[in-house]
Design an enzyme around this catalytic site. Structure first.
Site, PDB file in Angstrom:
ATOM      1  N   LYS A 204       1.112  -1.195  -0.128  1.00  0.00           N
ATOM      2  CA  LYS A 204       0.012  -0.034   0.115  1.00  0.00           C
ATOM      3  C   LYS A 204       0.918   1.058  -0.219  1.00  0.00           C
ATOM      4  CE  LYS A 204      -3.667   2.546   2.518  1.00  0.00           C
ATOM      5  NZ  LYS A 204      -4.649   2.265   3.401  1.00  0.00           N
ATOM      6  N   ARG A 226       1.110   9.971   6.043  1.00  0.00           N
ATOM      7  CA  ARG A 226       1.166   8.597   6.260  1.00  0.00           C
ATOM      8  C   ARG A 226       2.579   7.983   5.747  1.00  0.00           C
ATOM      9  NH1 ARG A 226      -5.132   7.764   5.191  1.00  0.00           N
ATOM     10  NH2 ARG A 226      -5.727   8.427   7.371  1.00  0.00           N
ATOM     11  N   LYS A 257      -2.113  -1.741  -3.692  1.00  0.00           N
ATOM     12  CA  LYS A 257      -2.838  -0.252  -3.688  1.00  0.00           C
ATOM     13  C   LYS A 257      -1.903   0.991  -3.789  1.00  0.00           C
ATOM     14  CE  LYS A 257      -6.552   2.116  -1.071  1.00  0.00           C
ATOM     15  NZ  LYS A 257      -7.349   1.978   0.182  1.00  0.00           N
ATOM     16  N   TYR A 322     -14.869   0.830  -7.791  1.00  0.00           N
ATOM     17  CA  TYR A 322     -16.345   1.105  -7.489  1.00  0.00           C
ATOM     18  C   TYR A 322     -17.028   1.081  -8.813  1.00  0.00           C
ATOM     19  CZ  TYR A 322     -13.561   3.251  -3.571  1.00  0.00           C
ATOM     20  OH  TYR A 322     -12.619   3.154  -2.629  1.00  0.00           O
TER      21      TYR A 322
END
EC number: 4.2.1.24
Length: 335
Positions: A204, A226, A257, A322
């Site tokens: 990620k 992050r 990701k 999505y």
């Protein structure tokens, strides 16, 4: 007698296998189906009844109440999509993400409701992280401005156990703390949940493509970024190390990701590891296409198809997207 001079023509003409749609279909190497897809669902504890709220940066995507999320899951199952992944937005946030492991939390209630309605007709995956549930928006426990790795692990384990108690099929740690997969696997085994799988967000990246998701899940960090725990966007070998560690610790599936900017990582992982590998087509990828399409700058359906097919072609066994419902409802094609 007629003589053939091999120098006068080409023996190999790749275009022979492109001359019409039937032959292109016959020799196509990669095929996208609804069985490849996982649909995200955002569940908002602040919504009631069948209420839903559109996400402004993600047109046609919604936050649902618990009841609405259960109905949405039923629609998804009816379309033949095999799985959903749940993200929760709680009423209460605090420093230790206590709502994340509440047995009556927003995700836990949704898991129970979906399983009561659908049983094994739909796989339920639950994202396992702290960011939606902490007052500071980070994915771990914070002390003096530092995100603490080891202090976060017991909380992640408690979240995973609460999901397993609710009936989840797969827990999906997305926090990027070192050792989280082992901590989760151990607590699941200790409590008799040896058949609950772990889908780890192993690679990620600290990507700029997450912006719309952070609005959707109300999970933006209140300070800093992050980058101390998510991966550096310039690194590839490090991704393979992260994946290898997670598999060693007990991950059953791994996830890259975002997907589209990191197709090379999906391909490298597919060539190296013998576990199912997924790609997450993230909110920024979705929003980028939708915005361009609304301005008439591209053919929306063809671009969606090309993006999802490219993720599968790179080696993904499954894709979180999505667009899953739309692909299943109407089908998409490059033609």
């Amino acid at each position: 007698m007629f003589k053939i001079n091999l120098g006068d023509f080409m023996l190999i003409r790749p275009r022979r296998l492109r001359k019409n749609q039937k032959i292109r279909d016959l020799v196509r190497e990669t095929i996208l189906t609804k069985n490849d897809l996982i649909m995200p669902i955002f569940v908002d504890e602040n919504l009631k009844g069948n209420e839903k709220k559109e996400i402004s940066s993600m047109p046609n995507q919604y936050r649902f109440s618990v009841e609405g999320a259960i109905e949405e899951a039923k629609e998804i199952a009816d379309l033949g999509i095999p799985a959903v992944i749940l993200f929760g937005i709680p009423k209460h946030k605090d420093e230790i993400a206590s709502s994340a492991y509440d047995k009556n939390g927003v995700v836990q209630r949704t898991i129970r409701g979906i399983k009561e309605e659908l049983g094994d007709e739909l796989l339920v995956i639950a994202d396992c992280c702290l960011c939606e549930y902490t007052s500071h928006g980070h994915c771990g426990i914070v002390k003096d401005g530092k995100i603490l790795n080891d202090a976060t692990l017991p909380i992640l384990a408690k979240i995973a156990l609460s999901y397993a108690d609710a009936g989840v099929d797969i827990v999906a740690p997305s926090d990027m703390m070192d050792g989280r997969v082992r901590a989760i696997r151990e607590i699941l085994e200790e409590n008799g949940y040896d058949d609950v799988a772990i889908m780890s967000y192993s690679a990620k990246y600290a990507s700029s493509f997450y912006g719309p998701f952070r609005e959707a899940a109300e999970s933006a960090p209140k300070f800093g970024d992050r980058k101390s725990y998510q991966m550096d966007i310039g690194n590839a070998r490090e991704a393979l190390k992260e994946i290898a560690l997670d598999i060693e610790e007990g991950a059953d599936l791994i996830l890259v990701k975002p997907a589209l900017p990191y197709l090379d990582i999906i391909r490298m992982a597919k060539d190296r590891f013998d576990v199912p590998i997924g790609g997450y087509c993230v909110s920024g990828e979705y929003a980028m296409v939708e915005a361009a399409a609304r301005n008439g700058w591209l053919d929306r359906e063809k671009v969606i198809y090309e993006i999802l097919l490219s993720i599968k072609r790179a080696g993904a066994d499954f894709i979180i997207t999505y667009w899953a419902k739309e692909v299943a409802e109407i089908g998409l094609s490059q033609e």
